[in-house]
Design a protein around this motif. Structure first.
Motif, mmCIF file in Angstrom:
data_model
loop_
_atom_site.group_PDB
_atom_site.id
_atom_site.type_symbol
_atom_site.label_atom_id
_atom_site.label_comp_id
_atom_site.label_asym_id
_atom_site.label_seq_id
_atom_site.Cartn_x
_atom_site.Cartn_y
_atom_site.Cartn_z
ATOM 1 N N ALA A 195 5.616 7.987 -24.425
ATOM 2 C CA ALA A 195 5.128 7.817 -25.868
ATOM 3 C C ALA A 195 4.557 6.146 -25.738
ATOM 4 C CB ALA A 195 6.292 7.958 -26.877
ATOM 5 N N ILE A 196 5.209 5.303 -25.309
ATOM 6 C CA ILE A 196 4.484 4.021 -25.202
ATOM 7 C C ILE A 196 3.308 4.016 -24.625
ATOM 8 C CG2 ILE A 196 5.058 1.667 -24.787
ATOM 9 C CD1 ILE A 196 7.879 2.088 -25.344
ATOM 10 N N ASN A 197 3.233 4.553 -23.386
ATOM 11 C CA ASN A 197 2.165 4.319 -22.648
ATOM 12 C C ASN A 197 1.262 5.789 -22.688
ATOM 13 O OD1 ASN A 197 2.647 1.912 -21.154
ATOM 14 N ND2 ASN A 197 4.273 3.050 -20.595
ATOM 15 N N GLN A 198 0.658 5.946 -23.702
ATOM 16 C CA GLN A 198 0.028 7.300 -23.905
ATOM 17 C C GLN A 198 -0.878 7.854 -22.596
ATOM 18 O OE1 GLN A 198 0.149 9.436 -26.668
ATOM 19 N NE2 GLN A 198 1.643 8.434 -27.258
ATOM 20 N N ILE A 199 -1.396 7.066 -22.066
ATOM 21 C CA ILE A 199 -2.158 7.237 -20.834
ATOM 22 C C ILE A 199 -1.311 7.939 -19.876
ATOM 23 C CG2 ILE A 199 -2.003 5.044 -19.540
ATOM 24 C CD1 ILE A 199 -5.061 5.175 -19.048
ATOM 25 N N HIS A 200 -0.091 7.795 -19.504
ATOM 26 C CA HIS A 200 0.697 8.472 -18.855
ATOM 27 C C HIS A 200 1.411 9.600 -19.167
ATOM 28 C CE1 HIS A 200 -0.129 5.423 -15.905
ATOM 29 N NE2 HIS A 200 0.166 4.470 -16.762
ATOM 30 N N LEU A 201 1.406 9.971 -20.557
ATOM 31 C CA LEU A 201 2.110 10.967 -21.206
ATOM 32 C C LEU A 201 2.080 12.269 -20.710
ATOM 33 C CD1 LEU A 201 4.279 11.378 -23.261
ATOM 34 C CD2 LEU A 201 2.482 11.694 -25.220
ATOM 35 N N LYS A 202 0.793 12.786 -20.170
ATOM 36 C CA LYS A 202 0.825 14.087 -19.815
ATOM 37 C C LYS A 202 1.414 14.140 -18.276
ATOM 38 C CE LYS A 202 -3.810 14.944 -19.471
ATOM 39 N NZ LYS A 202 -5.011 15.605 -19.511
ATOM 40 N N GLY A 203 1.396 12.964 -17.651
ATOM 41 C CA GLY A 203 1.836 13.228 -16.361
ATOM 42 C C GLY A 203 3.491 13.020 -16.325
ATOM 43 N N VAL A 204 4.045 12.152 -17.206
ATOM 44 C CA VAL A 204 5.388 12.157 -17.393
ATOM 45 C C VAL A 204 6.027 13.631 -17.964
ATOM 46 C CG1 VAL A 204 7.175 11.020 -18.715
ATOM 47 C CG2 VAL A 204 5.426 9.585 -17.880
ATOM 48 N N LEU A 205 5.340 13.968 -18.894
ATOM 49 C CA LEU A 205 5.731 15.280 -19.310
ATOM 50 C C LEU A 205 5.773 16.260 -18.590
ATOM 51 C CD1 LEU A 205 6.831 16.175 -22.197
ATOM 52 C CD2 LEU A 205 4.497 16.911 -23.190
ATOM 53 N N SER A 206 4.662 16.407 -17.719
ATOM 54 C CA SER A 206 4.728 17.611 -16.670
ATOM 55 C C SER A 206 5.726 17.394 -15.602
ATOM 56 C CB SER A 206 3.225 17.473 -16.028
ATOM 57 O OG SER A 206 2.296 17.952 -16.861
ATOM 58 N N PHE A 207 5.757 16.218 -15.247
ATOM 59 C CA PHE A 207 6.824 15.807 -14.052
ATOM 60 C C PHE A 207 8.243 16.160 -14.684
ATOM 61 C CE2 PHE A 207 10.197 12.810 -12.705
ATOM 62 C CZ PHE A 207 10.245 13.144 -11.608
ATOM 63 N N TYR A 208 8.564 15.759 -15.834
ATOM 64 C CA TYR A 208 9.974 16.026 -16.630
ATOM 65 C C TYR A 208 10.144 17.293 -16.620
ATOM 66 C CZ TYR A 208 13.593 15.976 -20.233
ATOM 67 O OH TYR A 208 14.525 16.017 -21.032
ATOM 68 N N GLY A 209 9.198 18.277 -17.372
ATOM 69 C CA GLY A 209 9.361 19.767 -17.504
ATOM 70 C C GLY A 209 9.690 20.240 -16.193
ATOM 71 N N PHE A 210 8.926 20.138 -15.171
ATOM 72 C CA PHE A 210 8.864 20.531 -13.858
ATOM 73 C C PHE A 210 10.071 20.244 -13.132
ATOM 74 C CE2 PHE A 210 8.324 19.952 -8.962
ATOM 75 C CZ PHE A 210 7.663 21.419 -8.870
ATOM 76 N N GLY A 211 10.639 19.121 -13.047
ATOM 77 C CA GLY A 211 11.733 18.455 -12.654
ATOM 78 C C GLY A 211 13.054 19.124 -13.140
ATOM 79 N N THR A 212 13.054 19.178 -14.418
ATOM 80 C CA THR A 212 14.209 19.781 -15.111
ATOM 81 C C THR A 212 14.480 21.060 -14.390
ATOM 82 O OG1 THR A 212 13.883 18.503 -17.158
ATOM 83 C CG2 THR A 212 15.244 20.417 -17.021
ATOM 84 N N GLN A 213 13.456 21.889 -14.362
ATOM 85 C CA GLN A 213 13.488 23.305 -14.029
ATOM 86 C C GLN A 213 14.377 23.541 -12.549
ATOM 87 O OE1 GLN A 213 12.849 25.252 -16.621
ATOM 88 N NE2 GLN A 213 12.194 23.416 -17.267
#
Length: 167
Positions: free
Chosen positions: A34-52
């Motif tokens: 959220a703070i680094n909007q430029i990385h939000l897509k990557g963080v969110l993708s990694f987070y969702g993938f990693g959780t599964q």
């Protein structure tokens, strides 16, 4: 003793540490994104993938406990609510998909795991395990892997990947 599908017992210290660590990591990653909007897509993708894959690869023994499974179900519901609130965000869209798809899949992954676990108990009379890299024993129980375990593993990976990339 016969393997029961639904078993409920008190959480271990390790279960509590794992959940707390996951929640702290979640807060950190989502705050960072959220703070680094430029990385939000990557963080969110990694987070969702990693959780599964974290759920199946390292929590498969703990998820046999219904109480622990319920905690993860609550996390899955939270993920789904977040998904619903950001799924239409153009900033998080990829050419083919959306960064939030992994959040949509947490509940599906949990239910799929329990379904495969149920099949494993019915078909082979043994708990579902995850094949280790060497393919002879599982990661945590050190039980000899069966063909059914390997098939269930690939079903889990295939279905999970399908939901991670399908709109």
């Amino acid at each position: 003793m016969k393997n029961k599908f639904i078993r409920s017992y008190q959480l271990t210290k390790w279960n509590i540490i794992t959940i707390c660590s996951y929640l702290l990591l979640s807060i950190f990653l989502l705050s960072y994104g959220a703070i680094n909007q430029i990385h939000l897509k990557g963080v969110l993708s990694f987070y969702g993938f990693g959780t599964q894959f974290f759920i199946y690869s390292s929590q498969y023994r703990a998820l046999r406990n219904f109480n622990y499974f319920l905690i993860w179900t609550v996390i899955g519901i939270i993920h789904f609510c977040i998904f619903l609130s950001i799924k239409d965000s153009v900033e998080l869209a990829f050419v083919n998909g959306h960064a939030s798809l992994g959040l949509r899949s947490t509940l599906i992954t949990l239910l799929l795991f329990q379904f495969l676990r149920y099949l494993s108990l019915k078909i082979q009379g043994k708990e579902l395990v995850v094949p280790a890299k060497n393919g002879k024993t599982d990661l945590l129980d050190e039980r000899k892997i069966t063909v059914a375990d390997t098939i269930f593993f690939f079903i889990f990976i295939g279905v999970t990947m399908f939901f991670l990339v399908t709109k």
